[in-house]
Each structure stands twice: as C-alpha cells, then as structure tokens.
Design an enzyme around this catalytic site. Structure first.
Site, PDB file in Angstrom:
ATOM      1  CG  HIS A 221      49.544  75.560 -36.861  1.00 35.13           C
ATOM      2  ND1 HIS A 221      49.167  76.882 -36.980  1.00 35.13           N
ATOM      3  CD2 HIS A 221      49.739  75.361 -35.554  1.00 35.13           C
ATOM      4  CE1 HIS A 221      49.125  77.447 -35.797  1.00 35.13           C
ATOM      5  NE2 HIS A 221      49.466  76.546 -34.906  1.00 35.13           N
ATOM      6  CE1 TYR A 225      52.702  77.611 -31.884  1.00 36.12           C
ATOM      7  CE2 TYR A 225      51.886  75.878 -33.322  1.00 36.12           C
ATOM      8  CZ  TYR A 225      51.652  76.948 -32.478  1.00 36.12           C
ATOM      9  OH  TYR A 225      50.377  77.355 -32.217  1.00 36.12           O
ATOM     10  CG  HIS A 372      47.467  85.921 -36.734  1.00 31.60           C
ATOM     11  ND1 HIS A 372      47.555  85.860 -35.359  1.00 31.60           N
ATOM     12  CD2 HIS A 372      47.864  84.687 -37.172  1.00 31.60           C
ATOM     13  CE1 HIS A 372      47.969  84.656 -34.989  1.00 31.60           C
ATOM     14  NE2 HIS A 372      48.175  83.928 -36.068  1.00 31.60           N
ATOM     15  CG  PHE A 373      51.148  86.474 -41.463  1.00 27.52           C
ATOM     16  CD1 PHE A 373      51.983  87.389 -42.057  1.00 27.52           C
ATOM     17  CD2 PHE A 373      50.142  85.891 -42.231  1.00 27.52           C
ATOM     18  CE1 PHE A 373      51.818  87.741 -43.383  1.00 27.52           C
ATOM     19  CE2 PHE A 373      49.967  86.247 -43.557  1.00 27.52           C
ATOM     20  CZ  PHE A 373      50.810  87.175 -44.132  1.00 27.52           C
ATOM     21  CG  HIS A 374      52.864  91.632 -40.992  1.00 23.50           C
ATOM     22  ND1 HIS A 374      51.947  91.320 -41.959  1.00 23.50           N
ATOM     23  CD2 HIS A 374      54.044  91.779 -41.642  1.00 23.50           C
ATOM     24  CE1 HIS A 374      52.546  91.299 -43.152  1.00 23.50           C
ATOM     25  NE2 HIS A 374      53.821  91.567 -42.981  1.00 23.50           N
ATOM     26  NE  ARG A 437      46.162  85.700 -46.452  1.00 26.47           N
ATOM     27  CZ  ARG A 437      46.773  84.615 -45.943  1.00 26.47           C
ATOM     28  NH1 ARG A 437      46.068  83.691 -45.296  1.00 26.47           N
ATOM     29  NH2 ARG A 437      48.057  84.445 -46.069  1.00 26.47           N
ATOM     30  NE  ARG A 438      46.809  83.122 -49.672  1.00 19.40           N
ATOM     31  CZ  ARG A 438      45.989  82.460 -48.871  1.00 19.40           C
ATOM     32  NH1 ARG A 438      44.679  82.608 -48.986  1.00 19.40           N
ATOM     33  NH2 ARG A 438      46.464  81.648 -47.962  1.00 19.40           N
TER      34      ARG A 438
END
Ligand code: HAS
Length: 552
Positions: A221, A225, A372-374, A437-438
C-alpha cells in the site's frame, strides 16, 4: 559544463534513469496491448509465451520499473536544482545505486522473459518463481535504497550549512518520500530474504503463505504513495510556477507529506479483507487508519483548487467559475497535469469504496480493482510524469520543446485520456457485474457471465479499442521522448528550459514539521500497534508451510 542550472554529472544520472524508465514503458505498454486482445479471444499467443508471463511483465515494467526509475530521475534533477550540485560522493553513490537497481531489474526481466517467473507483480505464494527472480527483486530494492540514502546525504550537507532553516519544499518532499519508501520496503525485504529466497532455493520445504502476503501488503500500500507523492510534488511546486504564482501554503504541504509517512503504512490489511487468518478487529483497525490516509489527499485537492481559483481571479476571472477560463490551457505542461488531477477524483473515490469493509466484498478480485489502478497510477501518476517529461528532458538535454512537438504532446495526452476513460470505465462496470481479475480469456461456461460482455461500455471490443488507442498514445510519447533527447533543435541561451519550482513562504511554518525523528518515531508506533499482534499470530499459529506451485 552547465546546462540550465544543473551540472553535467546530475544531468547524465537523471537521463540514465529516464532512459531505463522509458524503455520499460515501451515494452510494458506493448504487453498491455497484447493483453486486451488475448482477453477478448482475438489473439492466441505462440506456445512459448503465455498470458500470465505477459501480465507479469506488464505490471512489473509499468507499475514498478517505469515509475521508480522516473521518480529517481525527477528527484536527482530536482535535488540538484533545489539544493545545489551534488558533491563527488553523493554523485558516486547515486550511480552505484542506479547500477544495482538496473542489475536487479535486468535479472527480474530475464527471469520473466525466460518463463521462470509468471507470478504477477504481487508474486503471491504459493506460486513460486525461480530463486534468481527474488534475488533480482532484492537487488532492485537495495539499489533504490542506495540512491535514496545518497540523496538524503546531499540534504544533510545542505542542512549542516543552513542550520536552523527549513529546507526548500522540493527537498523536504523528496526526503519524506524516501523515508516512506525505506520504511515500506522493510516488509517486502523481510518476505523476500527470509521467506521466498530460502524457499525458492530449496533451503526450506514450505512457505507461510498468509505471512508472506501480509508482509507484501505492508509494503504494497505505501508503494502506491511512493508513486503518488512525486506526482503531488509536481502538483504542489511545479504547477503554481507554471501558473505564475506561489505555493498556496507551505505548512499545508509539509503536514500532508508528514501524514503520508504516518498513515500510509499501517493499512496493508485493506488489501486482505477477504483473507482468513487475520482477526476482524485488526482488519477494522487498519480500515480506520486507511480513512486517515485519505485526509492528506483531500488537503491536496483543497490546496490545488485554492491555487487555481486565486490565480484565475488574479488574472481577472469573474463570477463563480470565471477563474477557470483564465488557466493556461494552451500550455501542455499544465493541461496534462490538470487532466491527471481530474482523473484522481473518481480514482480516489474508488479507493474509498475499496477501503469500505463491506463494499470491498463486492469488488475484491474483480476487474473493478484493475479499473481503479488504471485511474490512479495509470493516469494521475503516469500523466503527471508525462507532463514533467515534456520539459524535464529538454532541460537535461538542452534541446527545445518546439511548437510542433507541443501539438503532438496534446494529441498524446488527449488520446491517453480517451483510452484510459474507455478502458477503466469498462473495467469498473465489468467488475461490478462480477468479472474476475488476474485471468486470461475464459468462456465462463455460463450465458449469464458471457452477457456481461454485451454492454456497450463493457464490451470486449471497447476494451480492445481502448487498449489500441493507449498503445498508439504510448508510441507517440516515445516518439516525443526521442525527439527531445536527440533530434529537436538545440536551445540557445534564452530558450533553455528551466526547472520550474514555485516560491513558498515558510516564514510561518512550524519548525517541528521537519523534525524527522518525531515522525519516524510515531510511524513506527502506529506500525507496531497495527501489525505486531496479527503478525505474531500468523507466525505462532502458522499452518504447515505450503509447497511450490508453478502453473505455467
Ligand atoms: Fe488504491 C487497490 C484503497 C489510492 C493503486 N490501489 C489498489 C491497487 C493499486 C492501487 C495498484 O482499500 C491494486 C493492488 C493489487 O494488485 O491488488 N487506494 C485506496 C484508497 C486510496 C487509494 C483509500 N490506489 C490509490 C493510489 C494508487 C492506488 C493513489 C496509485 C497511485 N486501493 C484501495 C483498496 C484496494 C486498492 C482498499 C484493495 C482492493 C482489493 O480488494 O483488492 C486513497 O489514497 C485515495 C484518496 C484520494 C482522494 C482523491 C483526492 C483528489 C485529488 C484531485 C483533485 C483534483 C483537482 C483538479 C484539484 C480522496 C487530490 C480539479 C479538476 C476538476 C475537473 C474540477
């Protein structure tokens, strides 16, 4: 020889890091293109290449290699600009760190290409890669630590020479990000050195799977950041300079970075909310702490809106939104970063949904998370880095970002935005319906599941179109990078790019904000509270270790 305000040594170092970053970017985006076609059953890979190998390369090259090398290039150029030229030792250690990081990266990439490590970027046990893959990971982290400590060395020299003064904001934010990175890596280093390497080289028979995942997410996580904070650095000090104004509030910036050091680490369980072996209390505690780490992002949003509105009004903007039109939309260095920020509004909101204990049940392990992560690392972070590239490379090479290249840069950021919007929307929608996913292409063996892919937005074709737009956009960016590096005309003395850093009034900023001992101390207390008992539980009540699985 000095070009702009940066010495030759730092110039070469930053360019070396950027070269690695963009090589990884090109291969990583090509892997992304292959993936969208495989997932919609339009492409079958040759026998020697499998989907999970491509997916591992995509995740590692873009999320880890591109970002990390870019970030160090930005730090090295910026620290030299903010604090003055590096001494010979600082320069030497930065090079040593760069070489170790690069060797680690090459080892990892060779293992993945060689079909020895199709374990995805999270390398979850009990999937087992070749031992050298983990050695490569360890070298990668050690290399970044060496570069990080070398930069902290440069900062310490400055502080000794400027006793009692707060450091320039760029240096403060760089040091805070490196502190966060070093503390975060402790988890992954422990897992790699004490669990994965002995297991992969056959020194022990089994691995404690849940412990390895928990140590990974202790790192995983704050890793996000480590990507985000350099983007925030650009938002806080570079954007106001481009706008022609100063930093909105020096103490707000410092406080927000301190809050990231405190709260970004003891939250890893929000990636493991569905996993057994961790009591609900600890998951709940870390969920609460996750909501704390949202605060510095909200502070950043506030600060950016304030900067835009104040500057827009200074330039004559009237009425409720008149200031908006006064912003420098024709300057691609600004527009790219503004779009990046805009993407982070739904990106951050999605994060809040993910972190909400019950809602996580709906989205965990679905394509929603990929969506979300894109729109977090894939656009707000990546597009901020693109916006920086447009002036950072000419700044380092002494060339000109010509009008023609600026036009291409606009096409590049717009096509990236369209591609990401289409793809991430499709992924969010499909994830809500339940698409996992995956996974490579699957017929799902059920008509209801196949119907997920019939919607206009959630159609496989939409994803493939979006993936193709993204790859074209990435190729255009590589073209711009090559131009700015070797081909664009040389700038004369008046045209040399500068490294834009806005001035910041630190006269009212409390000095204790730069007392790292306090913040590192509190960070470790919070980590101890959030992790000691659950990790001890996972060790004490460990099931028999798992044997290896290689599914490829
Ligand atoms: Fe996340 C999963 C929660 C932020 C990346 N995240 C992931 C994964 C990645 C990732 C890569 O709680 C997948 C990991 C994997 O492979 O399994 N995430 C959060 C939360 C935040 C958050 C609470 N994530 C990020 C950032 C990332 C990132 C940043 C990369 C850089 N995330 C989660 C959770 C999961 C997760 C769960 C696990 C899901 C699961 O079950 O697997 C927060 O930090 C977000 C706070 C952000 C905001 C937005 C502030 C807005 C700003 C923009 C202002 C705009 C302006 C422009 C001024 C509150 C600062 C104005 C524009 C106009 C148009 C007006």
């Amino acid at each position: 020889m000095i070009i702009g305000q940066i010495a030759k040594g730092e110039r070469k170092l930053a360019l070396a890091n950027l070269g690695f970053a963009y090589a990884a970017f090109l291969i990583g985006t090509l892997c992304g293109l292959l993936q969208v076609f495989i997932r919609n059953d339009a492409l079958t890979l040759p026998g020697w290449l499998d989907y999970y190998q491509v997916l591992t390369a995509h995740g590692l090259l873009l999320a880890i290699v591109f970002t990390t090398f870019f970030i160090f290039a930005f730090f090295q150029a910026g620290m030299s600009r903010a604090l003055g030229s590096f001494g010979p030792k600082v320069l030497l250690w930065n090079w040593i760190g760069f070489i170790v990081t690069s060797l680690g990266t090459l080892l990892v990439v060779i293992m993945v290409i060689g079909g020895q490590a199709s374990v995805l970027y999270t390398f979850y046990a009990p999937l087992q890669a070749h031992g050298l893959f983990y050695v490569g990971l360890a070298l990668f982290v050690i290399g970044t630590w060496i570069q990080g400590f070398a930069l902290i060395g440069h900062y310490r020299v400055w502080r000794k020479q400027n006793k009692g003064q707060l450091s320039p904001l760029f240096a403060f934010m760089t040091v805070a990000t490196i502190i966060l990175w070093v503390i975060a890596c402790l988890g992954v280093v422990a897992a790699v050195l004490f669990q994965f390497i002995p297991w992969a080289f056959g020194m022990v028979d089994g691995i404690n799977v849940e412990l390895s995942r928990s140590l990974f997410w202790y790192f995983g996580h704050p890793l996000v950041y480590f990507w985000l904070l350099p983007a925030y650095m650009a938002w806080y000090v570079i954007v106001p300079k481009i706008l022609g104004t100063k930093v909105f509030s020096d103490s707000l910036v410092r406080l927000s970075f301190v809050l990231f050091i405190l709260f970004s680490i003891p939250v890893g369980f929000h990636h493991q909310l569905t996993e057994p072996g961790i009591a609900s209390f600890w998951k709940f505690l870390q969920t609460v702490l996750t909501f704390m780490v949202i605060i510095p992002s909200l502070m950043t949003a506030f600060s950016m809106f304030a900067t835009f509105e104040l500057r827009g009004r200074e330039l004559g903007g009237k009425g409720l939104f008149g200031w908006f039109r006064k912003l420098p939309w024709k300057d691609v260095r600004f527009t790219s970063i503004f779009i990046a920020m805009a993407f982070f509004i739904p990106g951050g909101a999605g994060g809040i949904i993910n972190a909400s204990f019950q809602m996580n049940e709906v989205i965990h392990n679905t394509l929603w998370v990929v969506g979300h992560f894109h729109i977090t690392v894939g656009t707000p972070v990546a597009m901020t880095f693109f916006g920086l590239t447009f002036w950072l490379i000419p700044y380092l090479t002494g060339r000109r970002f010509t009008k023609a290249l600026q036009k291409l840069a606009f096409i590049q950021i717009i096509s990236w935005s369209v591609g990401m919007l289409l793809m991430s929307t499709a992924q969010h929608v499909l994830g809500l319906m339940g698409a996992p996913r995956r996974t490579a292409y699957t017929g799902y063996a059920h008509d209801d599941a196949l119907a997920w892919f019939d919607g206009i937005l959630s159609n496989h074709v939409t994803m493939a179109v979006a993936g193709s737009i993204l790859f074209l956009s990435a190729s255009l960016l590589i073209f711009i990078v090559i131009q700015l590096w070797w081909i664009a005309p040389k700038a004369d003395v008046h045209q040399v790019e500068s490294f834009p850093i806005a001035s910041s009034d630190a006269s009212a900023t409390p000095k204790f904000l730069e007392n790292w001992k306090i913040w590192i101390g509190i960070a470790f207390v919070l980590i101890a509270v959030a992790y000691t008992i659950p990790l001890a539980d996972l060790i004490q009540h460990a099931p028999p270790g798992s044997g290896r699985f290689q599914t490829w």
